[in-house]
Scaffold this motif. Structure first.
Motif, PDB file in Angstrom:
ATOM      1  N   CYS A 183     -25.008  46.945  37.146  1.00  0.00           N
ATOM      2  CA  CYS A 183     -25.660  46.092  36.144  1.00  0.00           C
ATOM      3  C   CYS A 183     -26.982  45.554  36.690  1.00  0.00           C
ATOM      4  N   PRO A 198     -31.066  35.807  32.046  1.00  0.00           N
ATOM      5  CA  PRO A 198     -30.067  35.643  30.983  1.00  0.00           C
ATOM      6  C   PRO A 198     -29.248  34.365  31.181  1.00  0.00           C
ATOM      7  N   VAL A 200     -26.307  33.428  30.473  1.00  0.00           N
ATOM      8  CA  VAL A 200     -24.920  33.505  30.935  1.00  0.00           C
ATOM      9  C   VAL A 200     -24.839  33.449  32.458  1.00  0.00           C
ATOM     10  N   HIS A 208     -17.168  34.550  31.962  1.00  0.00           N
ATOM     11  CA  HIS A 208     -18.230  35.032  31.086  1.00  0.00           C
ATOM     12  C   HIS A 208     -19.226  35.907  31.852  1.00  0.00           C
ATOM     13  N   ILE A 209     -19.518  35.509  33.081  1.00  0.00           N
ATOM     14  CA  ILE A 209     -20.471  36.282  33.890  1.00  0.00           C
ATOM     15  C   ILE A 209     -19.926  37.674  34.179  1.00  0.00           C
ATOM     16  N   ARG A 211     -17.712  39.323  32.469  1.00  0.00           N
ATOM     17  CA  ARG A 211     -17.683  40.116  31.243  1.00  0.00           C
ATOM     18  C   ARG A 211     -19.078  40.612  30.896  1.00  0.00           C
ATOM     19  N   TRP A 212     -20.094  39.754  31.075  1.00  0.00           N
ATOM     20  CA  TRP A 212     -21.470  40.160  30.809  1.00  0.00           C
ATOM     21  C   TRP A 212     -21.861  41.324  31.708  1.00  0.00           C
ATOM     22  N   ARG A 213     -21.521  41.226  32.976  1.00  0.00           N
ATOM     23  CA  ARG A 213     -21.863  42.296  33.913  1.00  0.00           C
ATOM     24  C   ARG A 213     -21.144  43.595  33.547  1.00  0.00           C
ATOM     25  N   ASP A 215     -20.137  44.476  30.557  1.00  0.00           N
ATOM     26  CA  ASP A 215     -20.757  45.000  29.336  1.00  0.00           C
ATOM     27  C   ASP A 215     -22.099  45.656  29.636  1.00  0.00           C
ATOM     28  N   GLN A 216     -22.859  45.053  30.554  1.00  0.00           N
ATOM     29  CA  GLN A 216     -24.138  45.638  30.927  1.00  0.00           C
ATOM     30  C   GLN A 216     -23.944  46.991  31.601  1.00  0.00           C
ATOM     31  N   LYS A 263     -29.098  45.747  22.959  1.00  0.00           N
ATOM     32  CA  LYS A 263     -28.670  44.682  23.869  1.00  0.00           C
ATOM     33  C   LYS A 263     -27.294  44.197  23.456  1.00  0.00           C
ATOM     34  N   LEU A 265     -25.849  41.453  24.813  1.00  0.00           N
ATOM     35  CA  LEU A 265     -25.879  39.993  24.805  1.00  0.00           C
ATOM     36  C   LEU A 265     -27.323  39.531  24.856  1.00  0.00           C
TER      37      LEU A 265
END
Length: 265
Positions: A183, A198, A200, A208-209, A211-213, A215-216, A263, A265
């Motif tokens: 990511c 970002p 987050v 949350h971090i 999950r963001w990573r 997803d990226q 994107k 997020l």
């Protein structure tokens, strides 16, 4: 582990072995690297190690005899019960990947032959070379850069080499990431050239971090290397949340963002 490098240009390796974080592996002996110049095993005043190819054609070919004598000395010096593998860097070999690097990093090492000119006498290859490795579908002037790439990739996987022991676990292609690409990463300042980090990543919410990573990684891999997504899916490595994220990527690409610019997020 021990790697013996057969090269006409051992001086190319000196700054490489003494620079960067991987120098720890070489300095401590975790990865022992010995350099051998086949010219030292050639005969005559000019120490010739190449000659014109039989049948004509451009360029020169590395001769089998000095290479054979050099390899014999290496094997005598290694004094192993079974001969070490001999690797030739060549377009004929499979492309080097993470799985191969992991295998070599867990091995006892090898003899790395850096070819030059038009190539190496096929008789030496037939008699001694056990593996051929390519860096990709392009041609280099010699095998030294490819040898350094393998050594660097192997060295950074050794215990204690990286500042953070878990760092390599999050590399692209690592099974720890299900074989996905890595990511994006950010550091100070929080805003640079008008572009903010970002939100987050500043939230402090580890769930949350992560999950963001994740997803990226899914987004970037789907856009840049979709075959890796297919492989992860076939291996059962993607869960329902992953599949939902991938659907969001497709929906975003089909909308106003345009191909390759969606994107999550």
């Amino acid at each position: 582990m021990r790697f013996d490098v057969i090269t006409l240009f051992p001086e190319l390796f000196e700054p490489f072995l003494g620079s960067g974080v991987t120098r720890r592996a070489y300095a401590t002996g975790l990865v022992q690297v010995n350099l051998w110049n086949p010219r030292d095993f050639a005969e005559g005043n000019y120490r010739r190690i190449d000659d014109r190819p039989f049948g004509g054609g451009p360029g020169m070919v590395m001769m089998a005899e000095p290479l054979g004598l050099c390899l014999a000395q290496i094997r005598s010096d290694r004094a192993e019960a079974s001969p070490a593998p001999v690797v030739l860097f060549s377009p004929l070999g499979p492309a080097l990947n993470h799985a191969a690097v992991e295998a070599w990093s867990a091995s006892a090492g090898a003899v790395l032959l850096c070819g030059r000119y038009e190539g190496v006498d096929q008789r030496f290859i037939d008699a001694h070379v056990t593996h051929q490795i390519s860096l990709g579908d392009f041609v280099l002037s010699g095998g030294e850069i490819a040898a350094m790439a393998l050594l660097d990739a192997v060295a950074r996987l050794q215990p204690g080499v990286l500042n953070d022991e878990g760092s390599h676990q999050f590399d692209s292609f690592n099974p720890a990431l299900d074989g996905l690409l890595d990511c994006p990463h950010y550091t100070r300042p929080e805003v640079w050239a008008g572009a903010p980090v970002p939100e987050v990543l500043l939230s402090g919410h580890h769930g949350h971090i992560e999950r963001w990573r994740r997803d990226q990684r899914l987004q970037i891999t789907a856009q840049r290397r979709p075959e890796l997504i297919d492989a992860a899916r076939a291996a059962g490595r993607l869960d329902k949340r992953d599949e939902a994220a991938l659907k969001a990527v497709k929906a975003s690409e089909a909308g106003t963002a345009g191909p390759g610019r969606g994107k999550l997020l």
